[in-house]
Design a protein around this motif. Structure first.
Motif, mmCIF file in Angstrom:
data_model
loop_
_atom_site.group_PDB
_atom_site.id
_atom_site.type_symbol
_atom_site.label_atom_id
_atom_site.label_comp_id
_atom_site.label_asym_id
_atom_site.label_seq_id
_atom_site.Cartn_x
_atom_site.Cartn_y
_atom_site.Cartn_z
ATOM 1 N N UNK A 442 38.831 48.586 42.349
ATOM 2 C CA UNK A 442 37.405 48.423 42.639
ATOM 3 C C UNK A 442 36.951 49.372 43.715
ATOM 4 N N UNK A 443 35.653 49.392 43.929
ATOM 5 C CA UNK A 443 35.052 50.324 44.883
ATOM 6 C C UNK A 443 33.641 49.855 45.219
ATOM 7 N N UNK A 444 33.157 50.155 46.424
ATOM 8 C CA UNK A 444 31.754 49.876 46.730
ATOM 9 C C UNK A 444 30.785 50.605 45.802
ATOM 10 N N UNK A 445 31.258 51.663 45.142
ATOM 11 C CA UNK A 445 30.383 52.389 44.220
ATOM 12 C C UNK A 445 29.966 51.525 43.034
ATOM 13 N N UNK A 446 30.678 50.417 42.789
ATOM 14 C CA UNK A 446 30.340 49.524 41.682
ATOM 15 C C UNK A 446 29.200 48.573 42.022
ATOM 16 N N UNK A 447 28.851 48.466 43.291
ATOM 17 C CA UNK A 447 27.808 47.536 43.719
ATOM 18 C C UNK A 447 26.439 48.172 43.516
#
Length: 510
Positions: A442-447
């Motif tokens: 996961x990554x903050x880029x998915x938010x």
């Protein structure tokens, strides 16, 4: 895949190793300590560097004493800081302390910390390349007190801390954190990771987790079923079916998607795009009639099924008639992204629950109707719920903060009527009635807006391909998380679009 166990399971495994296989506990400690010393050398970068070991009165202290001896063998300079006098140490810890005392010399110094000032201890710690922390183990409970608490506070800001088994100050059962608490760069945990180490905030205190063997095969002494399994990138491909070179598009698994409303016209596009990028065969997009031309223009690969509307809202009876006509051509159905909360949508939800015999993924507003009608719904074993914390809270009667504080319990609670659920968030959880999985991607880029719609499409494609629902949810969340990591590597954590997440999926699956 890494399996996590309750601390009590690990303690019982030690007993089994001794009783059934005849391996004395002191030998188990020796093997654990040797592996811990190896990890400390790797963290320090030089086996002949300076190491400080903080040793509490329990078995973690004994691990530290034995690790000190192995570091001495490698040529290191070792300072041992004991939280208690020699006579306080018992059993295996006392044995290893007595052995270590015989090596007292130029490269080994042993101190009782109650006899040292804070500045003296800080000076000793500051001169080390690596600090090995073995103050409190899994048998302790509550916040650290007295001398261990003092030593933990003196370690604040220290970068190269290696925790033995668990960082002192975390709760290895719940994942909670007490104050004070060790913030380790790495944790070398013995036999298997402890359940609470997987959950924040404890996970952040563990740093990188290294699992060290204790000289007995884990499968011989651990329970057959772990408390939780952590799925990593290498687990993705074994869950995906083989693709024949002679495959036809209709053999890939056809998916029906019901999504979209006047306020959320892009949701169907993102869901269908996610499904197609994940390898679905034919994807049928059942959408309000006023969205249909837009879908056809933007995504000509989709088969669009216009649903009649009145005053901008889907008519439940006519929508169910259209969907029922196309269900026989499909292997799974995704319902909910951006569909709104009108009476017609609720009517369609109830019809789907009672009449759709395909595996059913419920997302977004369909989860709202699920929670609203929960008490009246008959149980189904072929439904996957995919809420985030707020949506889960509405279903369970909790606040989002309460859900986040007990994610595992909430994930299991969500399975009461459906048998499986996916709880989104950092380290997404997939729960079935007897199994809990965590996603290590996961990554903050998915938010970003629409990210969840893409995830629903990916999972829907996998279910349609014949993958069992729990595996499809796991594989979909892994692929989605890995796509986010790839976008972060290329673009950073700001500015990614949901459509780009979908477009990254083929490379991830390759």
């Amino acid at each position: 895949m890494k399996n996590f166990y309750m601390p009590a399971d690990i303690r019982e495994a030690d007993n089994i190793a001794a009783a059934k296989y005849g391996v004395p506990s002191v030998v188990l400690m020796e093997n654990a300590a040797k592996n811990a010393a190896r990890a400390a050398v790797e963290l320090a970068g030089d086996p002949k560097d300076r190491f400080v070991i903080l040793a509490g009165r329990g078995n973690n202290g004994g691990d530290g004493f034995a690790a000190a001896r192995h570091l001495l063998i490698g040529g290191a300079a070792v300072t041992v800081l004991k939280s208690d006098a020699d006579e306080v140490y018992k059993n295996d810890a006392a044995v290893n302390l007595a052995i270590l005392r015989r090596f007292d010399g130029e490269r080994l110094r042993i101190f009782d910390t109650p006899e040292l000032t804070d500045s003296e201890i800080s000076s000793l710690i500051g001169g080390a390349r690596c600090v090995i922390e073995g103050l409190l183990g899994t048998g302790t409970s509550g916040a650290p007190r007295k001398e261990p608490a003092r030593l933990i506070r003196l370690l604040e800001g220290c970068k190269n801390v290696l925790a033995l088994d668990i960082p002192s100050g975390i709760d290895p059962e719940s994942g909670g954190v007490y104050e004070p608490c060790i913030r380790a760069a790495e944790t070398v945990t013995f036999l298997a990771p402890k359940y609470g180490m997987a959950f924040c905030p404890a996970a952040d205190c563990c740093g990188r987790i290294i699992t060290a063997d204790i000289g007995v095969p884990p499968e011989a002494i651990l329970p057959r079923r772990p408390k939780m399994s952590l799925y990593e990138s290498g687990d993705l491909h074994r869950m995906l079916p083989e693709i024949s070179r002679n495959i036809h598009k209709t053999e890939r698994g056809n998916l029906l998607v019901y999504a979209g409303s006047g306020s959320y016209r892009g949701a169907p596009l993102l869901t269908v795009r996610g499904a197609l990028r994940a390898g679905a065969g034919l994807v049928f997009a059942a959408v309000p009639d006023f969205i249909a031309p837009h879908i056809s223009a933007e995504l000509p690969e989709a088969i669009v099924l216009p649903l009649a509307t009145r005053n901008g809202e889907v008519e439940g009876a006519s929508a169910s008639a259209v969907i029922s006509e196309w269900l026989p051509k499909c292997a799974a159905l995704v319902a909910g992204p951006g569909c709104g909360r009108s009476e017609g949508v609720e009517e369609l939800f109830l019809w789907l629950w009672k009449n759709c015999r395909l595996p059913l993924l419920l997302d977004a507003d369909m989860l709202w109707f699920y929670g609203r009608n929960l008490s009246e719904l008959a149980p189904r074993a072929d439904v996957l719920l995919t809420p985030h914390s707020a949506e889960a809270g509405r279903i369970l009667g909790l606040t989002p903060a309460e859900v986040d504080s007990k994610r595992a319990e909430c994930a299991f609670a969500l399975t009461a009527k459906t048998g499986q659920a996916l709880l989104k968030g950092r380290n997404t959880l997939v729960a079935s009635s007897e199994e809990l999985r965590m996603i290590a991607a996961g990554s903050p880029s998915l938010a970003v807006p629409g990210s969840g719609d893409v995830l629903s499409g990916i999972i829907g494609a996998f279910i349609a391909a014949g993958i069992p629902i729990a595996d499809a949810a796991t594989a979909g969340a892994l692929a989605h998380g890995l796509a986010g990591e790839a976008l972060e590597a290329r673009l950073g954590v700001r500015g990614a679009l949901a459509g780009e997440i979908a477009d990254e999926i083929p490379a991830v699956l390759k």
